[in-house]
Write a protein that holds these residues in place. Structure first.
Motif, PDB file in Angstrom:
ATOM      1  N   ILE A 129      49.176  36.918  55.017  1.00  0.00           N
ATOM      2  CA  ILE A 129      48.020  37.265  54.188  1.00  0.00           C
ATOM      3  C   ILE A 129      47.542  36.056  53.386  1.00  0.00           C
ATOM      4  N   TYR A 130      48.490  35.261  52.907  1.00  0.00           N
ATOM      5  CA  TYR A 130      48.098  34.046  52.182  1.00  0.00           C
ATOM      6  C   TYR A 130      47.281  33.130  53.097  1.00  0.00           C
ATOM      7  N   LEU A 131      47.777  32.949  54.337  1.00  0.00           N
ATOM      8  CA  LEU A 131      47.067  32.066  55.263  1.00  0.00           C
ATOM      9  C   LEU A 131      45.681  32.618  55.604  1.00  0.00           C
ATOM     10  N   MET A 132      45.598  33.938  55.844  1.00  0.00           N
ATOM     11  CA  MET A 132      44.307  34.549  56.163  1.00  0.00           C
ATOM     12  C   MET A 132      43.325  34.380  55.013  1.00  0.00           C
ATOM     13  N   LEU A 133      43.780  34.726  53.801  1.00  0.00           N
ATOM     14  CA  LEU A 133      42.872  34.680  52.659  1.00  0.00           C
ATOM     15  C   LEU A 133      42.459  33.252  52.337  1.00  0.00           C
ATOM     16  N   SER A 134      43.368  32.299  52.549  1.00  0.00           N
ATOM     17  CA  SER A 134      42.968  30.928  52.223  1.00  0.00           C
ATOM     18  C   SER A 134      41.932  30.438  53.232  1.00  0.00           C
ATOM     19  N   GLN A 135      41.954  30.988  54.439  1.00  0.00           N
ATOM     20  CA  GLN A 135      40.927  30.645  55.406  1.00  0.00           C
ATOM     21  C   GLN A 135      39.551  31.165  54.957  1.00  0.00           C
ATOM     22  N   PHE A 136      39.546  32.377  54.380  1.00  0.00           N
ATOM     23  CA  PHE A 136      38.283  32.917  53.858  1.00  0.00           C
ATOM     24  C   PHE A 136      37.990  32.400  52.445  1.00  0.00           C
ATOM     25  N   LEU A 138      39.608  33.036  49.773  1.00  0.00           N
ATOM     26  CA  LEU A 138      39.757  34.145  48.825  1.00  0.00           C
ATOM     27  C   LEU A 138      41.040  34.048  47.998  1.00  0.00           C
ATOM     28  N   VAL A 139      41.844  33.001  48.215  1.00  0.00           N
ATOM     29  CA  VAL A 139      42.994  32.796  47.338  1.00  0.00           C
ATOM     30  C   VAL A 139      42.463  32.252  46.021  1.00  0.00           C
ATOM     31  N   GLY A 140      42.883  32.847  44.917  1.00  0.00           N
ATOM     32  CA  GLY A 140      42.354  32.440  43.626  1.00  0.00           C
ATOM     33  C   GLY A 140      41.114  33.231  43.253  1.00  0.00           C
ATOM     34  N   ASP A 141      40.796  34.243  44.055  1.00  0.00           N
ATOM     35  CA  ASP A 141      39.633  35.080  43.777  1.00  0.00           C
ATOM     36  C   ASP A 141      40.113  36.525  43.641  1.00  0.00           C
ATOM     37  N   PHE A 142      39.573  37.221  42.629  1.00  0.00           N
ATOM     38  CA  PHE A 142      40.017  38.605  42.409  1.00  0.00           C
ATOM     39  C   PHE A 142      39.837  39.475  43.659  1.00  0.00           C
ATOM     40  N   SER A 143      38.740  39.227  44.406  1.00  0.00           N
ATOM     41  CA  SER A 143      38.443  40.130  45.521  1.00  0.00           C
ATOM     42  C   SER A 143      39.550  40.098  46.579  1.00  0.00           C
ATOM     43  N   GLY A 144      40.172  38.937  46.784  1.00  0.00           N
ATOM     44  CA  GLY A 144      41.255  38.854  47.762  1.00  0.00           C
ATOM     45  C   GLY A 144      42.402  39.764  47.385  1.00  0.00           C
ATOM     46  N   LEU A 145      42.828  39.688  46.135  1.00  0.00           N
ATOM     47  CA  LEU A 145      43.959  40.510  45.680  1.00  0.00           C
ATOM     48  C   LEU A 145      43.586  41.995  45.707  1.00  0.00           C
ATOM     49  N   ILE A 146      42.341  42.306  45.316  1.00  0.00           N
ATOM     50  CA  ILE A 146      41.907  43.707  45.329  1.00  0.00           C
ATOM     51  C   ILE A 146      42.002  44.262  46.747  1.00  0.00           C
ATOM     52  N   LEU A 147      41.521  43.458  47.701  1.00  0.00           N
ATOM     53  CA  LEU A 147      41.568  43.863  49.108  1.00  0.00           C
ATOM     54  C   LEU A 147      43.007  44.148  49.544  1.00  0.00           C
ATOM     55  N   VAL A 148      43.923  43.258  49.162  1.00  0.00           N
ATOM     56  CA  VAL A 148      45.329  43.427  49.551  1.00  0.00           C
ATOM     57  C   VAL A 148      45.919  44.679  48.885  1.00  0.00           C
ATOM     58  N   TYR A 149      45.586  44.896  47.625  1.00  0.00           N
ATOM     59  CA  TYR A 149      46.096  46.079  46.932  1.00  0.00           C
ATOM     60  C   TYR A 149      45.575  47.364  47.585  1.00  0.00           C
ATOM     61  N   VAL A 150      44.284  47.351  47.964  1.00  0.00           N
ATOM     62  CA  VAL A 150      43.721  48.528  48.637  1.00  0.00           C
ATOM     63  C   VAL A 150      44.481  48.763  49.942  1.00  0.00           C
ATOM     64  N   ALA A 151      44.647  47.698  50.719  1.00  0.00           N
ATOM     65  CA  ALA A 151      45.260  47.841  52.047  1.00  0.00           C
ATOM     66  C   ALA A 151      46.708  48.315  51.955  1.00  0.00           C
ATOM     67  N   THR A 152      47.483  47.732  51.040  1.00  0.00           N
ATOM     68  CA  THR A 152      48.902  48.094  50.984  1.00  0.00           C
ATOM     69  C   THR A 152      49.100  49.496  50.402  1.00  0.00           C
ATOM     70  N   GLY A 153      48.102  49.977  49.626  1.00  0.00           N
ATOM     71  CA  GLY A 153      48.247  51.316  49.070  1.00  0.00           C
ATOM     72  C   GLY A 153      47.758  52.413  50.001  1.00  0.00           C
ATOM     73  N   LEU A 154      46.812  52.054  50.886  1.00  0.00           N
ATOM     74  CA  LEU A 154      46.151  53.076  51.708  1.00  0.00           C
ATOM     75  C   LEU A 154      47.075  53.943  52.566  1.00  0.00           C
ATOM     76  N   PRO A 155      48.048  53.369  53.288  1.00  0.00           N
ATOM     77  CA  PRO A 155      48.844  54.234  54.168  1.00  0.00           C
ATOM     78  C   PRO A 155      49.433  55.434  53.432  1.00  0.00           C
ATOM     79  N   PHE A 156      50.046  55.179  52.275  1.00  0.00           N
ATOM     80  CA  PHE A 156      50.622  56.300  51.524  1.00  0.00           C
ATOM     81  C   PHE A 156      49.525  57.234  51.020  1.00  0.00           C
ATOM     82  N   SER A 157      48.427  56.654  50.504  1.00  0.00           N
ATOM     83  CA  SER A 157      47.354  57.470  49.935  1.00  0.00           C
ATOM     84  C   SER A 157      46.757  58.410  50.968  1.00  0.00           C
ATOM     85  N   VAL A 158      46.478  57.872  52.158  1.00  0.00           N
ATOM     86  CA  VAL A 158      45.872  58.709  53.200  1.00  0.00           C
ATOM     87  C   VAL A 158      46.825  59.833  53.573  1.00  0.00           C
TER      88      VAL A 158
END
Lengths: 279, 314
Positions: A129-136, A138-158
């Protein structure tokens, strides 16, 4: 079952009560210690660490908030966590409702893959994820972390919400349909209100998990200006370990939000944790 | 769609009433329903595919390469061989095994607490709430708190000094530091786990206890022969989540309490994955270690499911 069990006689109850009380004291004491030590100057603390403050002050909290970056961290955390939980709830409500009540093609497979990705530990994700986000960039940007938090929480939430929504009777949905309500209208004015306890439980659990998260927050937001509260506290605890009053104030500030949530929403939290067992 | 509730055949109504749950029955609108359903699942599915499933595959790919994160050179299983023969990894795994001491400790405390709470003594709901408090705190908060309490000028050493003893350096010796972390694990974990066990106890049929009491079985006998065997499924669950926890969730504690030191004496597998991912030039071995950790966790979970199946049948 009645409030008292018939398995023990009255005399045996006192030692049990006292044992439980002692244990409760061992849980409470650290909190008590944090509160008293955070409300006194350092010199006063060093004179008599175990006693009560000779001088009461809020200076530690003020310094922590303004000079040690905890205020900024608190705000950053609040922003990132609330945004992530909100997005996650919207996506999980849509998906959970569809999986519970619609003939989604491949729904068994989708549910199974959501359940199995819950097992993925974040240590496995962190490097890719670090490598992917640094390509976009998005490392050092709130949106990158928000995206990761959404993704890691979704499986349980759904999973959680599809179980919650499944218990809504089909007749109610049929009635809404006869009244001419479409997918979104039914979801908004029938399904969500009926599943509100489940949604609230999920929101509280996800908020707690993200507020307390460390690994992604440390790695994906390396700049001090964007640091979240939990990593900021880790830093303060590392650099200023001998400033007990200051660190105590930091611990209390970081713990305050989860403790407040527990105070107002304990029934939701306990409910949610019970779901963890049945899965 | 036809109105379902308008044609009940009175006698069997209760049984014929459509069960709440499951997709709607197939009908003319099925196709439309499939499209709407898929569209609603899609956003969540895309996010999970992109940020969980793809990264795992990416990690798998990196583990077969020598890579600095940008260029990749296929080396087959070399990284796995390197990890599995690395003495540091062996040492770290052994350190992780030491942390397993926390598992029986926390389960022991949880059993005692849950059995006592089950007696419904005065204020048991209040106790339940208090014991649960540490569970909402992060490993960072708990870790720093314990680092302070066991610090050179911390509460424990103040008491030791007041009693005339030598102050103890808890964090300069690996085993002492591990003991402190284990204490923190037990302190923060027993509340939630005794709640789990308590819910198991509550689901035991009270008639079982009454029958045993009539047979003259004492409290201890009942505990050993009835209570504990009846909650072995929950006990099994608690056991497995604790073991999983020691291999995946110590990162926060280690990060704030010891940073893996002194040396590598308190470095656990999950902390080593973090170190390897960001400290060295070649990301391959770190990715291999992460994949191995994932496989190990998967194996434990499969094992857990097997154990549960078995105990459900008898």
């Amino acid at each position: 079952m009645t409030t008292t069990s018939a398995t023990l006689n009255k005399k045996a109850r006192w030692p049990i009560f006292i044992a439980l009380l002692l244990l409760a004291a061992s849980v409470i004491y650290p909190f008590f210690f944090l509160i008293t030590s955070s409300l006194r100057p350092k010199l006063d603390y060093l004179e008599n660490p175990l006693g009560l403050p000779g001088e009461w002050t809020f200076d530690n909290f003020i310094a922590l908030w303004t000079r040690y970056g905890a205020g900024q961290g608190f705000m950053n955390s609040l922003f990132v966590v609330v945004t992530a939980v909100a997005i996650e709830l919207v996506l999980a409500t849509l998906a959970g409702y569809a999986l519970a009540k619609y003939p989604v093609p491949g729904s068994k497979f989708i549910t199974a893959s959501f359940v199995s990705v819950m097992l993925i530990p974040s240590q496995v994700l962190i490097l890719p994820i670090y490598l992917m986000l640094s390509q976009f960039r998005l490392v050092g940007d709130f949106s990158g972390l928000i995206l990761v938090y959404v993704a890691t929480g979704l499986p349980f939430s759904v999973f959680f919400l599809s179980v919650t929504f499944r218990s809504i009777p089909n007749e109610v949905l049929e009635a809404a349909k006869l009244d001419g309500a479409g997918f979104f209208r039914t979801l908004w004015s029938v399904v969500s209100p009926m599943g509100v306890a489940g949604i609230a439980t999920l929101a509280v659990l996800q908020f707690l998990g993200k507020w307390n998260e460390l690994l992604f927050a440390v790695i994906l937001l390396p700049d001090n200006s964007k640091r979240l509260l939990t990593p900021a506290l880790a830093q303060i605890g590392d650099k200023f370990l001998n400033e007990q009053p200051l660190v105590s104030a930091g611990l209390l500030l970081t713990a305050s939000v989860p403790l407040l949530l527990l105070a107002v929403a304990s029934q939701y939290i306990m409910r949610g944790l019970a779901v963890g067992v049945s899965r | 769609m036809t109105s379902v509730s308008s044609t009940p055949l009175v006698a069997g109504a209760a049984e014929a009433a459509p069960a709440a749950g499951g997709p709607r029955k197939p009908g003319a609108l099925n196709r439309r329903g499939r499209i709407i359903g898929l569209a609603a699942v899609l956003p969540a599915l895309v996010v999970v595919l992109g940020f969980m499933i793809y990264p795992v595959l990416f990690a798998l790919f990196i583990s077969f390469n020598n890579s600095n994160g940008r260029s990749f050179k296929w080396v087959g299983l070399d990284n796995y061989v390197r990890i599995l023969t690395d003495p540091l990894v062996h040492g770290v795994f052994l350190t992780n095994l030491k942390f397993l001491i926390s598992v029986p400790l926390v389960i022991f405390v949880s059993i005692i607490v849950s059995v006592l709470l089950f007696e419904r003594v005065r204020g048991w709901k209040f106790f339940r709430f208090i014991y649960f408090l540490p569970n909402v705190l992060s490993a960072v908060v708990i870790g720093i708190m314990f680092k302070q309490i066991f610090g050179y000028y911390g509460v424990v050493n103040e008491i030791v000094a007041a009693l005339g003893g030598e102050r103890i350096q808890f964090f300069t010796t690996g085993n002492l530091a591990i003991a402190v972390i284990i204490t923190a694990l037990v302190w923060s974990g027993f509340g939630y786990q005794s709640l789990l066990l308590l819910s198991g106890l509550t689901s035991i049929d009270p008639a079982v206890f009454e029958a045993a009491a009539l047979d003259g079985a004492g409290w201890w006998k009942r505990l050993w022969y009835i209570t504990l065997p009846n909650i072995r499924r929950v006990l099994g669950f608690v056991f497995i989540i604790n073991v999983l926890y020691t291999f995946t969730s110590l990162f926060g504690f280690i990060y704030v309490m010891t940073a893996g030191g002194p040396g590598y004496d308190t470095t656990t597998v999950d902390y080593l994955v973090f170190l390897k991912a960001f400290d060295t030039g070649n990301k391959g071995p770190g990715a291999a270690l992460a994949v191995l950790l994932f496989l190990f966790i998967g194996l434990l979970t499969v094992l857990q499911n097997k154990v549960f199946r078995v105990s459900e049948e008898d």
